[in-house]
Design an enzyme around this catalytic site. Structure first.
Site, PDB file in Angstrom:
ATOM      1  N   TRP A   2      -5.360   4.360   2.804  1.00 41.90           N
ATOM      2  CA  TRP A   2      -4.635   3.216   2.202  1.00 41.90           C
ATOM      3  C   TRP A   2      -4.593   2.049   3.175  1.00 41.90           C
ATOM      4  O   TRP A   2      -4.785   0.888   2.793  1.00 41.90           O
ATOM      5  CB  TRP A   2      -3.221   3.637   1.766  1.00 41.90           C
ATOM      6  CG  TRP A   2      -3.257   4.191   0.376  1.00 41.90           C
ATOM      7  CD1 TRP A   2      -3.309   5.504   0.025  1.00 41.90           C
ATOM      8  CD2 TRP A   2      -3.325   3.435  -0.847  1.00 41.90           C
ATOM      9  NE1 TRP A   2      -3.398   5.611  -1.345  1.00 41.90           N
ATOM     10  CE2 TRP A   2      -3.395   4.366  -1.907  1.00 41.90           C
ATOM     11  CE3 TRP A   2      -3.317   2.084  -1.160  1.00 41.90           C
ATOM     12  CZ2 TRP A   2      -3.470   3.981  -3.256  1.00 41.90           C
ATOM     13  CZ3 TRP A   2      -3.395   1.689  -2.497  1.00 41.90           C
ATOM     14  CH2 TRP A   2      -3.461   2.628  -3.516  1.00 41.90           C
ATOM     15  N   TRP A  37       0.828  -1.217   0.000  1.00 41.36           N
ATOM     16  CA  TRP A  37       0.000   0.000   0.000  1.00 41.36           C
ATOM     17  C   TRP A  37       0.855   1.256   0.000  1.00 41.36           C
ATOM     18  O   TRP A  37       0.425   2.311  -0.460  1.00 41.36           O
ATOM     19  CB  TRP A  37      -0.972   0.004   1.182  1.00 41.36           C
ATOM     20  CG  TRP A  37      -0.343  -0.148   2.542  1.00 41.36           C
ATOM     21  CD1 TRP A  37      -0.121  -1.308   3.213  1.00 41.36           C
ATOM     22  CD2 TRP A  37       0.161   0.902   3.394  1.00 41.36           C
ATOM     23  NE1 TRP A  37       0.484  -1.057   4.423  1.00 41.36           N
ATOM     24  CE2 TRP A  37       0.666   0.291   4.564  1.00 41.36           C
ATOM     25  CE3 TRP A  37       0.231   2.279   3.290  1.00 41.36           C
ATOM     26  CZ2 TRP A  37       1.231   1.006   5.613  1.00 41.36           C
ATOM     27  CZ3 TRP A  37       0.792   3.014   4.331  1.00 41.36           C
ATOM     28  CH2 TRP A  37       1.291   2.375   5.473  1.00 41.36           C
TER      29      TRP A  37
HETATM   30  P1  FAD Z   1     -17.008  14.525  -0.237  1.00 40.29           P
HETATM   31  O1  FAD Z   1     -17.705  13.227  -0.382  1.00 40.29           O
HETATM   32  O2  FAD Z   1     -17.700  15.733  -0.705  1.00 40.29           O
HETATM   33  O3  FAD Z   1     -16.627  14.652   1.309  1.00 40.29           O
HETATM   34  C1  FAD Z   1     -16.436  15.917   1.968  1.00 40.29           C
HETATM   35  C2  FAD Z   1     -15.081  15.958   2.642  1.00 40.29           C
HETATM   36  O4  FAD Z   1     -14.997  14.959   3.643  1.00 40.29           O
HETATM   37  C3  FAD Z   1     -13.923  15.699   1.706  1.00 40.29           C
HETATM   38  O5  FAD Z   1     -13.560  16.854   0.994  1.00 40.29           O
HETATM   39  C4  FAD Z   1     -12.840  15.229   2.669  1.00 40.29           C
HETATM   40  O6  FAD Z   1     -12.204  16.304   3.308  1.00 40.29           O
HETATM   41  C5  FAD Z   1     -13.651  14.468   3.710  1.00 40.29           C
HETATM   42  N1  FAD Z   1     -13.663  13.030   3.406  1.00 40.29           N
HETATM   43  C6  FAD Z   1     -14.537  12.356   2.621  1.00 40.29           C
HETATM   44  N2  FAD Z   1     -14.255  11.033   2.633  1.00 40.29           N
HETATM   45  C7  FAD Z   1     -13.172  10.879   3.425  1.00 40.29           C
HETATM   46  C8  FAD Z   1     -12.405   9.747   3.837  1.00 40.29           C
HETATM   47  N3  FAD Z   1     -12.715   8.500   3.467  1.00 40.29           N
HETATM   48  N4  FAD Z   1     -11.347   9.950   4.658  1.00 40.29           N
HETATM   49  C9  FAD Z   1     -11.019  11.200   5.080  1.00 40.29           C
HETATM   50  N5  FAD Z   1     -11.721  12.304   4.727  1.00 40.29           N
HETATM   51  C10 FAD Z   1     -12.780  12.145   3.913  1.00 40.29           C
HETATM   52  N6  FAD Z   1      -8.900  12.349   1.013  1.00 40.29           N
HETATM   53  C11 FAD Z   1      -8.105  13.437   1.089  1.00 40.29           C
HETATM   54  O7  FAD Z   1      -8.587  14.534   1.403  1.00 40.29           O
HETATM   55  N7  FAD Z   1      -6.762  13.346   0.831  1.00 40.29           N
HETATM   56  C12 FAD Z   1      -6.167  12.170   0.470  1.00 40.29           C
HETATM   57  O8  FAD Z   1      -4.955  12.131   0.255  1.00 40.29           O
HETATM   58  C13 FAD Z   1      -7.002  11.023   0.350  1.00 40.29           C
HETATM   59  N8  FAD Z   1      -6.464   9.826  -0.044  1.00 40.29           N
HETATM   60  C14 FAD Z   1      -7.285   8.741  -0.157  1.00 40.29           C
HETATM   61  C15 FAD Z   1      -6.728   7.507  -0.537  1.00 40.29           C
HETATM   62  C16 FAD Z   1      -7.528   6.386  -0.666  1.00 40.29           C
HETATM   63  C17 FAD Z   1      -6.922   5.067  -1.059  1.00 40.29           C
HETATM   64  C18 FAD Z   1      -8.918   6.486  -0.417  1.00 40.29           C
HETATM   65  C19 FAD Z   1      -9.802   5.265  -0.549  1.00 40.29           C
HETATM   66  C20 FAD Z   1      -9.481   7.681  -0.018  1.00 40.29           C
HETATM   67  C21 FAD Z   1      -8.677   8.824   0.128  1.00 40.29           C
HETATM   68  N9  FAD Z   1      -9.219  10.064   0.537  1.00 40.29           N
HETATM   69  C22 FAD Z   1      -8.398  11.155   0.645  1.00 40.29           C
HETATM   70  C23 FAD Z   1     -10.613  10.164   1.014  1.00 40.29           C
HETATM   71  C24 FAD Z   1     -11.670  10.548  -0.032  1.00 40.29           C
HETATM   72  O9  FAD Z   1     -11.530   9.754  -1.175  1.00 40.29           O
HETATM   73  C25 FAD Z   1     -11.598  12.018  -0.451  1.00 40.29           C
HETATM   74  O10 FAD Z   1     -11.571  12.846   0.695  1.00 40.29           O
HETATM   75  C26 FAD Z   1     -12.819  12.405  -1.281  1.00 40.29           C
HETATM   76  O11 FAD Z   1     -12.900  11.593  -2.419  1.00 40.29           O
HETATM   77  C27 FAD Z   1     -12.701  13.859  -1.691  1.00 40.29           C
HETATM   78  O12 FAD Z   1     -13.749  14.200  -2.559  1.00 40.29           O
HETATM   79  P2  FAD Z   1     -14.885  15.193  -2.097  1.00 40.29           P
HETATM   80  O13 FAD Z   1     -14.279  16.419  -1.511  1.00 40.29           O
HETATM   81  O14 FAD Z   1     -15.805  15.364  -3.247  1.00 40.29           O
HETATM   82  O15 FAD Z   1     -15.574  14.368  -0.937  1.00 40.29           O
END
Ligand code: FAD
Length: 481
Positions: A382, A359
């Site tokens: 991850w 990972w």
């Molecule tokens: P929305 O669905 O609109 O969610 C709103 C906010 O909630 C996001 O902007 C984010 O700040 C937070 N959020 C949502 N889901 C998660 C989650 N699972 N974990 C933590 N915070 C979350 N997110 C990152 O911000 N940075 C990364 O480097 C990152 N790496 C990831 C790696 C992997 C392998 C996976 C599976 C997920 C990762 N995520 C990461 C979490 C998540 O995919 C993204 O936050 C999300 O896709 C951002 O899109 P959005 O702002 O439209 O999310």
């Protein structure tokens, strides 16, 4: 002449709802400075995509400060030395900053605190990056939570105060600024970020606009459609939140207001708020378990028999695995600096389980290519996918990339957009092109392994190999017990 207070900008590139800026403004003139100090971050200095965002975010902050009569000072070098020099030059005896939680950044704060203290200067740290400070939400026994649901339940019991209005700001300026362009944060040859400016608006105004648009137009469908990568159902606030252009409290409070005015959107907004909870959870975990970005949270994963095939890793990175939903995600990432959450889970599972690749390789690729690359969320996510993290997906949950594609991209809009060379395939074969009958392939002009790769591994065999590999983890756990 009154002495200014120095505001040390870090990952908090905004003016509003900024506790350190407010405190500085209440003391009198503020000298805002951002120090480019990538050496302090070591291996976790921003990757290529984040550097692009940082450039544009700093430019936006410069404009906002200039519009209010000030000037953002840009300096590079060791943060402690730059800040001490500025204090000496301006007579400032206090430096204020927002707290960060990455292990390197926490160490940096301690070092800067010491450097400044030697010169009789105070470093004061403020919150603002999280809804709840790590340590403020603990189990009844006083321990950090390791499971999300009770963590979030405990967070929900805590009150969240409304942000206060931007205070009256009076600035101190300094002529020693470096030029943002000279920092060369944006790629040039080749400029792989060409076109991103049409997709993203880094900066505080862009963040506010995105939140308002999301609440007005999309949030109502969030609970039902957030897993569908072809829809525009999620907020895409992640790079803005990561760079501190908007505070989670600002997001939270607007959500609360939205629920009050639109009761029909209540459940969808709650679901969205709980995703902010995952961000909080990741940061709290990182604070208490700083090894998370680099070592398995569950120690019995330390000797996991990864295969680490370099060629397979390259094919995954380039979006050439032969599994359309995986390749679509990897290409979306490369071309836009973003990947939908559902697809992040699918590609991450594919790398760790189907390709048995560590990972940390995926984490590193995401670190370089994601605009929202975030040490806490990336590391925790991850590990969640790999099964080695806190409250992780069970090791035996191995996403089937064919059925995931069929379920979440049923009509194939997402795959057709990012893998256009197979767009002509009927829906039935879009997620498994190798099963397409020869006459359809001929008719659509697709030759497997020429137009589009054959699958890099066979799903069932890869699944079994992953289960066998995870058995060794189970055995080592049993041996340790
Ligand atoms: P929305 O669905 O609109 O969610 C709103 C906010 O909630 C996001 O902007 C984010 O700040 C937070 N959020 C949502 N889901 C998660 C989650 N699972 N974990 C933590 N915070 C979350 N997110 C990152 O911000 N940075 C990364 O480097 C990152 N790496 C990831 C790696 C992997 C392998 C996976 C599976 C997920 C990762 N995520 C990461 C979490 C998540 O995919 C993204 O936050 C999300 O896709 C951002 O899109 P959005 O702002 O439209 O999310």
């Amino acid at each position: 002449m009154s002495k200014p207070t120095i505001l040390w900008y870090r990952q908090d590139l905004r003016l509003h709802d900024h506790p350190a800026l407010r405190a500085a403004a209440e003391k009198g003139e503020v000298l805002p400075v951002f120090v480019l100090d990538h050496d302090a971050a070591g291996d976790w200095a921003p990757g290529g995509a984040s550097r692009w965002w940082l450039h544009h975010s700093l430019a936006a902050l410069q404009r906002s400060i200039e519009a209010r009569g000030g000037r953002l000072l840009l300096r590079s070098g060791d943060s402690g030395s730059v800040l001490a020099e500025l204090c000496e030059k301006t007579g400032a005896h206090e430096v204020l900053c927002s707290r960060r939680y990455e292990p390197w950044a926490a160490a940096q704060e301690t070092a800067v605190h010491g450097q400044l203290a030697d010169a009789g200067i105070e470093l004061r740290r403020y919150g603002g990056a999280l809804l709840h400070e790590p340590g403020s939400v603990l189990t009844q026994g006083g321990d950090p939570f390791k499971v999300f649901t009770p963590f979030w339940r405990a967070c929900r019991r805590e009150a969240i105060a409304e942000p206060r209005r931007l205070p009256e700001l009076s600035w101190c300026t300094d002529a020693s600024s470096e030029a943002l362009e000279d920092w060369q944060l944006c790629p040039t040859e080749p400029n792989w970020a060409e076109g991103w400016e049409a997709l993203w608006t880094p900066g505080e105004d862009g963040a506010q606009e995105r939140l308002v648009d999301f609440l007005e137009q999309s949030v109502i469908a969030y609970a039902d459609q957030r897993d569908l990568p072809a829809t525009d159902a999620t907020s895409r606030l992640s790079p803005h939140l990561h760079h501190g252009e908007i505070s989670p409290r600002q997001v939270w409070v607007l959500c609360e207001q939205h629920k009050a005015v639109h009761p029909d959107a209540h459940d969808a907004v709650e679901k969205f708020q709980s995703e902010l909870g995952w961000r909080e959870f990741s940061y709290h975990l990182l604070h208490f378990f700083p090894q998370i970005p680099e070592a398995p949270f569950k120690e019995n994963f330390a000797d996991f028999p990864w295969k680490n095939d370099k060629d397979a890793l390259r094919r995954w990175q380039r979006g050439r695995t032969g599994y359309p939903i995986v390749d679509a995600g990897m290409r979306e990432l490369w071309q836009t600096g973003y990947m939908h959450n559902r697809v992040r889970m699918i590609v991450a599972s594919f790398l760790c389980k189907h390709l048995l690749t560590h990972w940390r390789e995926g984490e590193a690729w995401f670190w370089d290519t994601l605009l929202d690359a975030d040490l806490a969320s990336n590391g925790c996510s991850w590990q969640w996918v790999a099964g080695s993290g806190a409250d992780a997906a069970p090791y035996f949950r191995i996403f089937n990339p064919i059925t995931q594609g069929e379920k979440f991209d049923k009509e194939g809009h997402y795959v057709r957009r990012w893998v256009p060379e197979i767009a002509a395939l009927p829906d039935k074969y879009l997620h498994c092109p190798w099963e397409t009958p020869a006459d359809i392939l001929e008719h659509t002009g697709i030759t497997l392994d020429e137009t589009y790769p054959e699958p890099i591994v066979e799903h069932k065999a890869a699944r079994q190999a992953a289960l066998d590999a995870y058995e060794t983890v189970k055995l080592s756990k049993a041996a340790a017990a």
